[in-house]
Design a protein around this motif. Sequence first.
Motif, PDB file in Angstrom:
ATOM      1  N   SER A 191       0.843  -1.201   0.000  1.00  0.00           N
ATOM      2  CA  SER A 191       0.000   0.000   0.000  1.00  0.00           C
ATOM      3  C   SER A 191       0.871   1.242   0.000  1.00  0.00           C
TER       4      SER A 191
ATOM      5  N   SER B 167      -9.668  -2.015   4.924  1.00  0.00           N
ATOM      6  CA  SER B 167      -9.762  -0.825   4.085  1.00  0.00           C
ATOM      7  C   SER B 167     -10.223   0.356   4.926  1.00  0.00           C
TER       8      SER B 167
ATOM      9  N   SER C 176      -3.169  -1.181   4.942  1.00  0.00           N
ATOM     10  CA  SER C 176      -3.823  -0.030   4.317  1.00  0.00           C
ATOM     11  C   SER C 176      -3.457   1.232   5.080  1.00  0.00           C
TER      12      SER C 176
END
Length: 781
Positions: free
Chosen positions: A538, A624, A581
């Motif tokens: 990420s 997320s 994330s």
Amino acid sequence: MSTESLVQETSQQPTLPLFPLLEFSFSLAKEMLEKARHAKVLLHLALFLSYEAVDLVTSLNESIEDESKLEERVINKWTNFTLTIDSLYELINGWVDSNSTSLDRDEEIKRASELFSDMYNQADLMDSSDKMDLFKAAVELDQSAQISATGPGIWMAPMDSNIRDSNFYSTLLTNAYRPSGAREIIMQTLQIVLVAEHPLTIRSIDALLGTKNEELLVNSLSSVISIAADGTVTIIDPIFRDFLHDKETAGSFYIDEVQSHSLMARSCFVVMMEELTFNICRIDSSFVRNNEIPDMNERISSFISSQLQYAAIHWHKHLIQSGEELRRSLSDMLEQFSRSPYPLYWMEVISALGKVRGSLCGLQDARDWLLDAQTKERVEDIHRFIASFYTPISESIPHIYISSIPFGARGSVLIQESIEAFPKTLSVTQGYYNRWKALPIILKGSEPNWAVVFFPNGRQIATGSNQTIQLWDVETGQALGELPRGHDDWVTSISFSPDGRRMASGSRDMTLRLWDAETGQAFGEPLRDHEDRVTSVSFSPDGRQIASGSCDDTIRLWDAETGQAFGEPLRGHKDWVTSVSFSPDGRQIASGSYDKTVRLWDAMTGQPLEEPFRGHENVVTSVSFSPDGRQIASGSYDKTVRLWDAMTTQPLGEPLRGHMRRVTSVSFSPDGRQIASGSQDRTIRLWDAETGQALGGPLRGHENWVTSVSFSPDGRQIASGSYDKTIRLWNAETTPTLRQRPPDDDQSSSLSSNEPQTSHSAIAEDVWKSSEKGLVVVMNT
């Protein structure tokens, strides 16, 4: 050939100095091309040499009564010129072979470029009698300019380039603008040249502007603008370009880039509406594809002017960069252009040029730029028409009319206007659609897809499979190619930098790789500090860091520019890390793990924040952040999706239940209102992020596990990857929600379905194939 041998040869044959000069120039140019880091220096040197060569020949051919004066002039001129070449040759060798740092060398190259430009420009302004020594003229232009050879390197005294540029170019343009009407013509020409996507010919510029200015340019700006043998116009002096864009320095000669784009956009519309016509390439039969017409290239050259080719391909690029003061005027021009038959004639040109795919993206840009709702709807209508019939339009010009118009949505304004304009095309009396159907786009690969992610521009998708990363076009579903193989095992995760310039990938081969997203080339060596499979990567929101999770139970942070690892691994999970994330502000990192927990980490210190989030009853597969950073969504092998308060670490409500098997992937929509989840039950589900309620039924179509889901940047589409070797695109806008009524029978809820259906494009392609067997008449109006 050395300078010394050059002088000796020319002294023996003084009447033919041009030939050894050119031989020397070409050999020097070749050497510079092989070693030079900046082509601008080569360009200025070549111009300088060419200028002197022509002047030498002119001197030899002049009729002068006193032969001794002619001989003396030629000898003096040739001697000065060879001395100049000698000085430049030493300078170039010093620059190429210097042990100085790259920064110093770049500065030397810049100054050399400025000096060459000064020598050429100053000579052009001087009387012919003063052109004997250009090197001396350049020094006289600025007494502080010096060149000296110092061993392997060179040194140049600094010059006050701002004062020099302002005075020199202001004088140049003042003289150029003196003839009546010259100022507007030359100014507009410079505007076109400055913003053109590629160099244009003087004839094309004249056509775009409705002027005739070649003589003006040659007579007044030949020292800074070049008109090649083919008519191509280029600015040969980079300092002149900078001068024109510098408002403070240029003063009244300043050229505003935004206004230049407005002028170019307007000119493109004028050219298209004047030159576009039916059957522009004069194709006789609909039975062949474009690439099967033997003389297609000759037809394009003969019937599609260079200015029309430019306008058809690039109009939208200039439109979206135009200024607010002309927005209304340009919007009106686009509205006029969007009325049939102009869009159909334009499709003929982009089909002939092979630019249909790029034009789809251009229509999207134009639609987003527009403020007028009616014109926006018209542009979207053209976009849907091309997207629906992409294959026949891109491969056969006649089938724009034969296959596409008859089967278009009857409620489309474009289709209604086109049927009226072309009444002799095929007529469909039953089974037609009133509104555009969502396209059944299914991207078919050769391997299962473990990672699916949209490019930041929303126009392409990157997918990861066995050792490869594949790129796809969102509009057409066409494969754009594979990146060079950089992994030795499955690619498990892909992430883009926010600016879209870089891409990171993680793999089961225990490495990460950095890629140039534009060229597809890998940066440097693989990043190898993990001790087991890399499961997730990420980018941080500022693009400076990359986080990675691994089956070695750790998270690592990397410098996105250098690829170096930051500090020690982040330890805290007691089993494989499956997902990472960054928070939207870049301060935190969320991670999911086989240990059934979600954790938060301080992105600066690498320290865990708070206690682990506990609530899932099995492996956490995906996490997320919401766009506002307040929530975290997680998916799990326990078949549920959970929402968490990122501040308190507490679960928000009950688990979201609906999947029948393990949840493999979760993703927030860009506006934070929806969550998409993929599962081993072969479906995708949408959830209301506020209430946790399912939005409609499951999206079905995949024939095996769904491995990854990703929202497009504008939130209109969802991409899903699967173990069935396909990627499917779903229309997030028409999927029913609790805030909307279900779609009626004439709307489709997704771009993909496992139920049999017939699309416009499928019908059109079927008719097109029939035409190859001679079942469709020759195109006519």
